[in-house]
Design an enzyme around this catalytic site. Structure first.
Site, PDB file in Angstrom:
ATOM      1  N   ALA A   1       0.855  -1.190   0.000  1.00  0.00           N
ATOM      2  CA  ALA A   1       0.000   0.000   0.000  1.00  0.00           C
ATOM      3  C   ALA A   1       0.891   1.240   0.000  1.00  0.00           C
ATOM      4  CB  ALA A   1      -0.890  -0.013   1.230  1.00  0.00           C
TER       5      ALA A   1
ATOM      6  N   GLY B   1       0.734  -5.028   1.135  1.00  0.00           N
ATOM      7  CA  GLY B   1      -0.394  -5.131   0.207  1.00  0.00           C
ATOM      8  C   GLY B   1       0.008  -5.775  -1.111  1.00  0.00           C
TER       9      GLY B   1
ATOM     10  N   GLU C   1      -0.198  -9.334  -0.482  1.00  0.00           N
ATOM     11  CA  GLU C   1      -1.630  -9.672  -0.323  1.00  0.00           C
ATOM     12  C   GLU C   1      -2.316  -9.761  -1.686  1.00  0.00           C
ATOM     13  OE1 GLU C   1      -2.054  -6.485   2.735  1.00  0.00           O
ATOM     14  OE2 GLU C   1      -3.182  -8.032   3.801  1.00  0.00           O
TER      15      GLU C   1
ATOM     16  N   GLU D   1       3.862  -5.051   7.552  1.00  0.00           N
ATOM     17  CA  GLU D   1       2.937  -4.059   8.128  1.00  0.00           C
ATOM     18  C   GLU D   1       3.184  -3.825   9.605  1.00  0.00           C
ATOM     19  OE1 GLU D   1       2.139  -6.361   5.961  1.00  0.00           O
ATOM     20  OE2 GLU D   1       0.539  -5.711   4.598  1.00  0.00           O
TER      21      GLU D   1
HETATM   22  C1  LIG Z   1     -10.118   2.717   9.572  1.00  0.00           C
HETATM   23  C2  LIG Z   1      -9.323   1.634   9.005  1.00  0.00           C
HETATM   24  C3  LIG Z   1      -9.014   1.853   7.560  1.00  0.00           C
HETATM   25  C4  LIG Z   1      -8.092   0.820   7.132  1.00  0.00           C
HETATM   26  C5  LIG Z   1      -7.918   0.840   5.672  1.00  0.00           C
HETATM   27  C6  LIG Z   1      -6.562   0.355   5.317  1.00  0.00           C
HETATM   28  C7  LIG Z   1      -6.604  -0.775   4.391  1.00  0.00           C
HETATM   29  C8  LIG Z   1      -5.223  -1.153   4.118  1.00  0.00           C
HETATM   30  C9  LIG Z   1      -5.160  -2.479   3.713  1.00  0.00           C
HETATM   31  C10 LIG Z   1      -4.044  -3.183   3.637  1.00  0.00           C
HETATM   32  C11 LIG Z   1      -2.864  -3.007   4.435  1.00  0.00           C
HETATM   33  C12 LIG Z   1      -1.647  -2.960   3.644  1.00  0.00           C
HETATM   34  C13 LIG Z   1      -0.682  -2.261   4.148  1.00  0.00           C
HETATM   35  C14 LIG Z   1       0.601  -2.116   3.464  1.00  0.00           C
HETATM   36  O1  LIG Z   1       0.882  -2.622   2.428  1.00  0.00           O
HETATM   37  S1  LIG Z   1       1.697  -1.121   4.282  1.00  0.00           S
HETATM   38  C15 LIG Z   1       3.117  -1.141   3.248  1.00  0.00           C
HETATM   39  C16 LIG Z   1       3.849  -2.405   3.377  1.00  0.00           C
HETATM   40  N1  LIG Z   1       5.069  -2.333   2.624  1.00  0.00           N
HETATM   41  C17 LIG Z   1       6.209  -2.052   3.198  1.00  0.00           C
HETATM   42  O2  LIG Z   1       6.319  -1.871   4.366  1.00  0.00           O
HETATM   43  C18 LIG Z   1       7.385  -1.958   2.269  1.00  0.00           C
HETATM   44  C19 LIG Z   1       8.061  -0.645   2.483  1.00  0.00           C
HETATM   45  N2  LIG Z   1       9.179  -0.488   1.577  1.00  0.00           N
HETATM   46  C20 LIG Z   1      10.341  -1.120   1.743  1.00  0.00           C
HETATM   47  O3  LIG Z   1      10.559  -1.911   2.622  1.00  0.00           O
HETATM   48  C21 LIG Z   1      11.398  -0.787   0.759  1.00  0.00           C
HETATM   49  O4  LIG Z   1      11.136   0.467   0.227  1.00  0.00           O
HETATM   50  C22 LIG Z   1      11.552  -1.798  -0.383  1.00  0.00           C
HETATM   51  C23 LIG Z   1      12.094  -3.121   0.170  1.00  0.00           C
HETATM   52  C24 LIG Z   1      10.241  -2.026  -1.094  1.00  0.00           C
HETATM   53  C25 LIG Z   1      12.577  -1.229  -1.402  1.00  0.00           C
HETATM   54  O5  LIG Z   1      13.762  -0.915  -0.716  1.00  0.00           O
HETATM   55  P1  LIG Z   1      14.888   0.024  -1.379  1.00  0.00           P
HETATM   56  O6  LIG Z   1      15.144  -0.418  -2.745  1.00  0.00           O
HETATM   57  O7  LIG Z   1      16.004   0.079  -0.421  1.00  0.00           O
HETATM   58  O8  LIG Z   1      14.218   1.445  -1.517  1.00  0.00           O
HETATM   59  P2  LIG Z   1      13.794   2.488  -0.399  1.00  0.00           P
HETATM   60  O9  LIG Z   1      13.381   1.811   0.817  1.00  0.00           O
HETATM   61  O10 LIG Z   1      14.849   3.520  -0.296  1.00  0.00           O
HETATM   62  O11 LIG Z   1      12.493   3.125  -1.047  1.00  0.00           O
HETATM   63  C26 LIG Z   1      12.546   3.871  -2.237  1.00  0.00           C
HETATM   64  C27 LIG Z   1      11.508   4.942  -2.175  1.00  0.00           C
HETATM   65  O12 LIG Z   1      10.229   4.325  -2.187  1.00  0.00           O
HETATM   66  C28 LIG Z   1       9.439   4.811  -1.104  1.00  0.00           C
HETATM   67  N3  LIG Z   1       8.563   3.712  -0.683  1.00  0.00           N
HETATM   68  C29 LIG Z   1       8.893   2.448  -0.457  1.00  0.00           C
HETATM   69  N4  LIG Z   1       7.837   1.718  -0.136  1.00  0.00           N
HETATM   70  C30 LIG Z   1       6.793   2.560  -0.152  1.00  0.00           C
HETATM   71  C31 LIG Z   1       5.392   2.395   0.095  1.00  0.00           C
HETATM   72  N5  LIG Z   1       4.881   1.208   0.394  1.00  0.00           N
HETATM   73  N6  LIG Z   1       4.625   3.478   0.000  1.00  0.00           N
HETATM   74  C32 LIG Z   1       5.123   4.681  -0.324  1.00  0.00           C
HETATM   75  N7  LIG Z   1       6.435   4.899  -0.588  1.00  0.00           N
HETATM   76  C33 LIG Z   1       7.245   3.849  -0.493  1.00  0.00           C
HETATM   77  C34 LIG Z   1      10.475   5.161  -0.045  1.00  0.00           C
HETATM   78  O13 LIG Z   1       9.937   6.060   0.866  1.00  0.00           O
HETATM   79  C35 LIG Z   1      11.575   5.751  -0.901  1.00  0.00           C
HETATM   80  O14 LIG Z   1      11.225   7.058  -1.258  1.00  0.00           O
HETATM   81  P3  LIG Z   1      11.891   8.302  -0.543  1.00  0.00           P
HETATM   82  O15 LIG Z   1      11.368   8.287   0.864  1.00  0.00           O
HETATM   83  O16 LIG Z   1      11.415   9.450  -1.321  1.00  0.00           O
HETATM   84  O17 LIG Z   1      13.365   8.061  -0.587  1.00  0.00           O
END
Ligand SMILES: CCCCCCCC/C=C\C/C=C/C(=O)SCCNC(=O)CCNC(=O)[C@H](O)C(C)(C)COP(=O)(O)OP(=O)(O)OC[C@H]1O[C@@H](n2cnc3c(N)ncnc32)[C@H](O)[C@@H]1OP(=O)(O)O
Length: 721
Positions: free
Chosen positions: A61, A102, A105, A125
């Site tokens: 997400a 996500g 998922e 998460e």
């Molecule tokens: C009232 C209740 C309502 C609830 C409704 C909610 C419903 C939600 C339903 C589902 C839940 C799902 C939740 C999720 O999916 S949460 C996200 C889970 N994913 C992660 O935690 C992965 C996060 N990312 C990483 O671990 C890493 O970035 C990587 C392994 C994917 C890649 O690593 P690397 O190559 O080292 O790159 P960087 O880490 O430096 O990242 C590059 C750049 O990308 C940005 N970024 C990474 N992931 C995300 C993301 N998921 N969303 C937004 N941005 C992301 C990261 O911030 C970097 O950018 P920069 O900050 O500008 O440098």
């Protein structure tokens, strides 16, 4: 944001396109809904492949959308994934790079998963204060079983494609082009029944003694979570998967997520996620920055001094694949260090499954051995005289252009730089013990340090797997400078009536890995004693009369000095603020001796013990530390609050789910922090560290903006200095 095409005649190919990690922003979810619909309604399409552009399936997400509920527009994930699972044509996920949160998922909603051999998958998460609430907590246990799902969901760890295959999380691993492999696979399964492929229809594989398993896991999670709520909710969600039909399990997942989603902990953890990335974009007061300063590669490095820190640094460097020259001039230490380093490397290789890095290290007892290295890290005893001598020798021995770094934790980096011919090539590399394990690296630049060198060292830190933070030079830099007022308050509270265990318990309940006194026992009371002696602060017997508790006009507690006079150096002597079974043991037990020691001390100084509340412990220790953090920002030693917070989370055991000291101050409310500091400063006029700093006052006067808006106010304050 999603591209659709028909390939190999009958395969609908959906490509997620949303740099940097194809996160599932609203526009991507729209794209998926539309293109899945298109593929399913096209009679020429017999099967579907979903992949991501640029070698990354999907990072989950979009975390930025989580900042407010108002951001959560567009098609929700859960029905989107359901419609994929319910499709009457096979849908195959082609996982390159990674599928996280996500993203995984989404893949679990597909009927088949094919991963590249270098890909990783996980449900991280929990590290963001959430749980996999797009069906992940319900599908994963049904697919791979409860114990494995609990392990992945409660830790958030990323696993390799090979492990995922072994667990049955993916169906196939591809060594070459994953999308091609997935398309081929999709062609082969077209027209086959999908009844056995919809995970939501599965029963969780039965687990013997399920109640006992969940009780056991819950207990472990509570112990390691240090007050974090998400790991507990993750266990509850998996329990729902194991005990309830899918629809009810999904309802439970939703309820648990609703509590987590708006929690302060989720905000703090998501702040940490972005703060960790912000600190990589370092800048110096001169205007030099990460994106305009280029480093150069380091092929050969040296470590001078093979005590505890030097050994850890040697291991950390060798594990990056560098050639390392390890120098120790003292015979006994030299022999011990060689053995210790090789043991540490063996343990590391066993843990990581990576080959031993032994061959990369050469040992020497002479400084001459470093003549041809690119970078030196000095890690000799913490003594300015000794370090100066080493830097003079290094400057004479090393080839021109060699970068010289010091692992000092408090001493003046500029003074060391001034001992060399090229002071611009000197910086601090402050590692934390054990240096091959702890993630934090403070990179300390002086006014003359070259941006090229800062770039080199930041890059080297990254290669070593460290979270590196660039900071300015001052006594104690950021971390230890802020630790001093925190520790001082803990000592003053002892004088006023607290016990080490009362203070430590309050700090540990807050979430610190260890309280101030346990940390002091672990690192050794003699270390600070030696420094205080050199500074002329120590008086034998602690001194007497009114002046005994005042130095240079400010309040001072001689308690630590008195403990050292008794030979109570902490764990190493089996006695410190706590008692231990034997020297070197780690199991801290309250020592009745402390009671009489403190009573006698208070009586000698005319102090009457009073009851100290946990709230006072937290306010005085933490707010004194936070106040110093504001001074650090005001002085330009840290570029922003994120730098301070990351230093504390990665180097000082600050609970990540509280976001770091500066984020915490913001959560408490800056006006409250200010008011409490004013209150304590008034009661203790001899404690200047409790006098609120002017930046804190300015921030409150500016309406207490959120942390990410502080930089503007800081800029104004600095420009007025
Ligand atoms: C009232 C209740 C309502 C609830 C409704 C909610 C419903 C939600 C339903 C589902 C839940 C799902 C939740 C999720 O999916 S949460 C996200 C889970 N994913 C992660 O935690 C992965 C996060 N990312 C990483 O671990 C890493 O970035 C990587 C392994 C994917 C890649 O690593 P690397 O190559 O080292 O790159 P960087 O880490 O430096 O990242 C590059 C750049 O990308 C940005 N970024 C990474 N992931 C995300 C993301 N998921 N969303 C937004 N941005 C992301 C990261 O911030 C970097 O950018 P920069 O900050 O500008 O440098």
């Amino acid at each position: 944001m999603t591209q659709y095409s028909r390939v190999s005649g009958s395969v609908g190919l959906i490509t997620l396109k949303n740099p940097p990690v194809n996160q599932l922003s609203a526009v991507v979810r729209h794209g998926i809904v539309d293109t899945v619909q298109k593929a399913l309604s096209d009679p020429k399409v017999k099967s579907v492949v979903i992949c991501g552009q640029n070698g990354m399936f999907c990072g989950g997400a979009d975390i930025k959308e989580f900042q407010t509920l108002a951001n959560m527009r567009g098609p929700p994930l859960i029905p989107m994934i359901h419609s994929i699972e319910a499709a009457d044509k096979p849908v195959v996920a082609a996982i390159e790079g990674g599928a996280f949160g996500g993203g995984l998922e989404l893949a679990l909603g597909c009927h088949y998963r094919i991963a590249h051999s270098k890909a990783k998958v996980g449900l991280p998460e929990v590290t963001l204060g959430l749980l996999p609430a797009a069906g992940g907590s319900q599908r994963l246990p049904r697919l791979i079983g409860v114990p494995a799902a609990l392990s992945l969901i409660t830790t958030g760890r990323h696993i390799t494609a090979a492990e995922a295959l072994q667990l049955g999380l993916v169906d196939q691993v591809a060594d070459h082009n994953t999308v091609d492999a997935a398309v081929k696979f999709a062609l082969s399964v077209a027209g086959q029944s999908l009844d056995a492929r919809r995970i939501s229809n599965f029963q969780c594989p039965p687990v013997p003694n399920m109640d006992a398993l969940f009780e056991d896991v819950m207990q472990k999670v509570r112990t390691t979570a240090r007050g974090a709520i998400a790991p507990i909710a993750c266990v509850q969600a998996v329990r729902a998967a194991a005990t309830l039909p899918y629809t009810q399990g999904m309802q439970r997942e939703k309820e648990l997520m609703a509590t987590l989603f708006t929690s302060g902990q989720a905000r703090a953890l998501q702040y940490c996620f972005f703060a960790q990335r912000v600190v990589g974009r370092w800048s110096m007061p001169s205007g030099a920055r990460w994106d305009t300063s280029k480093g150069r590669p380091i092929h050969k490095a040296a470590v001078i001094g093979l005590g505890t820190m030097g050994r850890g640094i040697t291991v950390a460097l060798a594990q990056t694949g560098l050639s390392v020259v390890a120098v120790e001039t003292q015979e006994k230490q030299f022999m011990e260090a060689k053995k210790a380093v090789s043991n540490m490397l063996e343990r590391g290789a066993k843990r990581s499954g990576k080959p031993l890095a032994h061959g990369k290290i050469t040992y020497s007892q002479s400084l001459q051995a470093v003549a041809d290295v690119d970078l030196v890290i000095e890690a000799v005893f913490e003594d300015m005289g000794l370090k100066k001598k080493v830097f003079q020798q290094l400057s004479a021995v090393c080839k021109p252009g060699t970068f010289l770094c010091t692992n000092t934790s408090t001493l003046d980096v500029d003074e060391l730089a001034s001992q060399t011919h090229q002071p611009e090539l000197v910086v601090g590399m402050h590692f934390f013990a054990p240096a091959h394990i702890m993630k934090l690296l403070e990179v300390v630049y002086g006014p003359r340090s070259s941006p090229e060198l800062v770039a080199v060292v930041m890059e080297l830190g990254k290669k070593m797997g460290k979270v590196s933070v660039a900071v300015g030079n001052c006594r104690g830099f950021v971390g230890n400078r802020m630790l001093k007022p925190y520790r001082d308050q803990a000592y003053f509270l002892l004088e006023e009536g607290a016990t080490p265990q009362l203070i430590d318990q309050a700090l540990e309940e807050f979430g610190f890995a260890m309280g101030a006194f346990k940390v002091s026992d672990l690192s050794g009371l003699d270390v600070g004693w030696k420094v205080r002696k050199e500074e002329g602060l120590v008086q034998p017997g602690g001194g007497s009369g009114k002046s005994a508790r005042i130095r240079n006009g400010v309040r001072y507690s001689p308690l630590g000095d008195l403990m050292c006079e008794q030979g109570r150096f902490g764990q190493k002597t089996g006695r410190g603020w706590y008692q231990y079974d034997k020297p070197g043991s780690r199991d801290a037990r309250p020592d009745p001796w402390m009671h009489s020691f403190l009573e006698e001390y208070r009586a000698r100084h005319g102090l009457v013990a009073r009851r100290i509340s946990n709230q006072e412990v937290l306010e005085r220790c933490l707010y004194a530390m936070i106040n110093e953090g504001f001074r650090v920002l005001e002085d330009g030693i840290a570029a922003g609050p994120e730098d301070i917070d990351i230093i504390y989370v990665f180097g000082y055991g600050w609970p990540r789910h509280r976001g770091g000291p500066m984020f915490y101050a913001n959560m408490v409310g800056l006006e409250i922090v200010l008011e409490r500091l004013e209150h304590y400063a008034q009661a203790n006029p001899d404690m200047p560290t409790l006098q609120p700093c002017s930046l804190l006052r300015k921030l409150v006067a500016s309406g207490s903006p959120p942390v990410n808006k502080w930089k503007e106010v800081i800029k104004n304050v600095r420009s007025q200095l």
